[in-house]
Design a protein around this motif. Structure first.
Motif, mmCIF file in Angstrom:
data_model
loop_
_atom_site.group_PDB
_atom_site.id
_atom_site.type_symbol
_atom_site.label_atom_id
_atom_site.label_comp_id
_atom_site.label_asym_id
_atom_site.label_seq_id
_atom_site.Cartn_x
_atom_site.Cartn_y
_atom_site.Cartn_z
ATOM 1 N N SER A 34 37.232 22.254 -30.475
ATOM 2 C CA SER A 34 37.472 23.215 -31.567
ATOM 3 C C SER A 34 37.122 22.652 -32.938
ATOM 4 O O SER A 34 36.875 23.423 -33.872
ATOM 5 N N GLN A 35 37.149 21.308 -33.059
ATOM 6 C CA GLN A 35 36.928 20.647 -34.351
ATOM 7 C C GLN A 35 37.931 21.115 -35.399
ATOM 8 O O GLN A 35 37.649 21.158 -36.591
ATOM 9 N N VAL A 36 39.120 21.463 -34.934
ATOM 10 C CA VAL A 36 40.125 21.995 -35.845
ATOM 11 C C VAL A 36 40.700 20.914 -36.764
ATOM 12 O O VAL A 36 41.151 21.199 -37.873
ATOM 13 N N GLU A 37 40.645 19.656 -36.307
ATOM 14 C CA GLU A 37 41.181 18.589 -37.153
ATOM 15 C C GLU A 37 40.387 18.441 -38.442
ATOM 16 O O GLU A 37 40.921 18.017 -39.461
ATOM 17 N N GLY A 38 39.102 18.796 -38.396
ATOM 18 C CA GLY A 38 38.300 18.738 -39.608
ATOM 19 C C GLY A 38 38.824 19.669 -40.678
ATOM 20 O O GLY A 38 38.818 19.340 -41.871
ATOM 21 N N VAL A 39 39.295 20.852 -40.266
ATOM 22 C CA VAL A 39 39.856 21.811 -41.224
ATOM 23 C C VAL A 39 41.152 21.266 -41.820
ATOM 24 O O VAL A 39 41.387 21.362 -43.029
ATOM 25 N N ILE A 40 41.990 20.682 -40.976
ATOM 26 C CA ILE A 40 43.257 20.123 -41.457
ATOM 27 C C ILE A 40 42.996 18.958 -42.404
ATOM 28 O O ILE A 40 43.680 18.804 -43.426
ATOM 29 N N ASP A 41 42.010 18.137 -42.080
ATOM 30 C CA ASP A 41 41.657 17.020 -42.962
ATOM 31 C C ASP A 41 41.157 17.535 -44.317
ATOM 32 O O ASP A 41 41.457 16.954 -45.365
ATOM 33 N N GLU A 42 40.388 18.626 -44.299
ATOM 34 C CA GLU A 42 39.927 19.229 -45.552
ATOM 35 C C GLU A 42 41.106 19.720 -46.377
ATOM 36 O O GLU A 42 41.121 19.582 -47.599
ATOM 37 N N LEU A 43 42.090 20.292 -45.707
ATOM 38 C CA LEU A 43 43.285 20.768 -46.400
ATOM 39 C C LEU A 43 44.001 19.608 -47.077
ATOM 40 O O LEU A 43 44.418 19.709 -48.238
ATOM 41 N N ASP A 44 44.134 18.495 -46.361
ATOM 42 C CA ASP A 44 44.772 17.312 -46.941
ATOM 43 C C ASP A 44 43.969 16.769 -48.119
ATOM 44 O O ASP A 44 44.534 16.357 -49.136
ATOM 45 N N ARG A 45 42.663 16.797 -47.977
ATOM 46 C CA ARG A 45 41.800 16.216 -49.007
ATOM 47 C C ARG A 45 41.673 17.122 -50.239
ATOM 48 O O ARG A 45 41.667 16.642 -51.365
ATOM 49 N N ASP A 46 41.581 18.416 -50.018
ATOM 50 C CA ASP A 46 41.289 19.334 -51.110
ATOM 51 C C ASP A 46 42.508 19.751 -51.915
ATOM 52 O O ASP A 46 42.387 20.134 -53.080
ATOM 53 N N LEU A 47 43.694 19.705 -51.298
ATOM 54 C CA LEU A 47 44.895 20.165 -51.992
ATOM 55 C C LEU A 47 45.814 18.992 -52.325
ATOM 56 O O LEU A 47 46.186 18.213 -51.454
ATOM 57 N N ILE A 48 46.161 18.891 -53.610
ATOM 58 C CA ILE A 48 47.115 17.877 -54.060
ATOM 59 C C ILE A 48 48.519 18.305 -53.644
ATOM 60 O O ILE A 48 48.870 19.486 -53.686
#
Length: 315
Positions: A34-48
């Motif tokens: 699913s590559q869903v972890e990439g989305v979660i990592d983006e959330l961690d990276r993009d949002l303070i």
């Protein structure tokens, strides 16, 4: 016919391109497919900040991954309810998280398209008899296969107005949220106290919301980090003492009415850029390099009316 360059003599034939992937049997395999972890990592990276929200999103993702594995063993009869409520003040990242949530749901196969349709009361409720149902159904049609994000959802319910048509939109939403929850996820958003009142008045809506996420206000250091990222994204930076000036600005602005977290930070930086542009524009004969064109000076911040108003309010 010439054999492909990548063919190995005696090796098994390559699988057909359209051959379906083997069913995942482990969490790692579901995540890889699913590559869903990439989305979660983006959330961690993009949002303070937003640690509680990010933690809850990870919990929901974990639930969906395990649910997929359970389904392969016949342990699940129906898809879990995924309708949500995001509560918090403006500018706390609710819309951004909704977009990421839609990506997670799409990659794990819980929605067909993964798009987000953002609406308010005006998009759903008509102004005369027979107008609301077509408007609401048209919005739902656009949102099918994805996420419907209803901002300030409590405005759908106006009990003080007997001729208001918001209740009709709510009834249609309730039917779709129950009967087509395998093809649509609804996220309601707004101030927490008003959403609580809305749910008390509409228990049918409350019973269909499975996940409640509260978005806290940003602390001043987090807002300063957000400002740094916003400037960097547009190839600007704080000059000498400008970051300290903006820190002081934030402390003053938070105490004033209508503060909207990251949204107010963006607006303040836009005004600082205007002041910087006016300052550079005034010196027409000066040769400007990249450093001057990309630097926000302390004076560009200190010229804000926020500082002038604070001096007036001082004893």
């Amino acid at each position: 016919m010439t054999a492909p360059l990548y063919a190995i003599p005696g090796a098994p034939a390559a699988a057909a391109p359209d051959e379906p992937p083997q069913a995942a049997r482990t969490v790692a395999e579901v995540l890889a497919q699913s590559q869903v972890e990439g989305v979660i990592d983006e959330l961690d990276r993009d949002l303070i900040g937003l640690v509680p929200v990010k933690s809850r999103i990870r919990d929901i993702a974990a639930l969906l991954v395990i649910d997929k594995l359970r389904a392969q063993h016949g342990l699940v009869a129906q898809a879990p309810s995924l309708h949500m409520c995001f509560t918090g003040n403006p500018g706390t990242g609710k819309t951004t998280v909704a977009l990421r949530m839609a990506q997670i749901l799409h990659r794990l196969g819980y929605v067909r398209k993964g798009h987000v349709v953002s609406v308010t009361r005006d998009d759903l409720v008509g102004q005369y008899i027979g107008h609301t149902a077509p408007k609401t159904r048209e919005v739902l049609k656009k949102a099918m296969g994805g996420v419907l994000f209803i901002d300030e959802a409590y405005y759908l319910y106006r009990p003080e107005n007997e001729r208001d048509y918001g209740q009709e939109a709510i009834e249609i939403l309730l039917q779709v949220m129950e009967n087509q929850r395998d093809d649509l996820v609804v996220i309601l958003a707004g101030y927490k106290d008003r959403m609580d009142t809305f749910f008390q008045s509409n228990p049918g809506m409350s019973s269909r919301i499975a996940h409640h996420l509260d978005f806290p206000d940003y602390a001043t250091p987090e807002l300063l980090q957000i400002a740094d990222r916003m400037l960097s994204a547009t190839q600007y930076r704080f000059g000498a003492e400008a970051r300290e000036a903006f820190d002081n600005y934030l402390h003053l602005r938070i105490a004033q009415p209508h503060f909207a977290n990251a949204r107010s930070v963006r607006n303040a930086l836009d005004r600082a850029r205007l002041r910087q542009a006016s300052r550079l524009y005034a010196d027409r004969d000066r040769e400007l390099g990249a450093a001057e064109l990309s630097t926000i000076a302390a004076g560009d911040i200190l010229a804000s009316r926020v500082f002038a108003n604070s001096e007036k309010d001082a004893p």
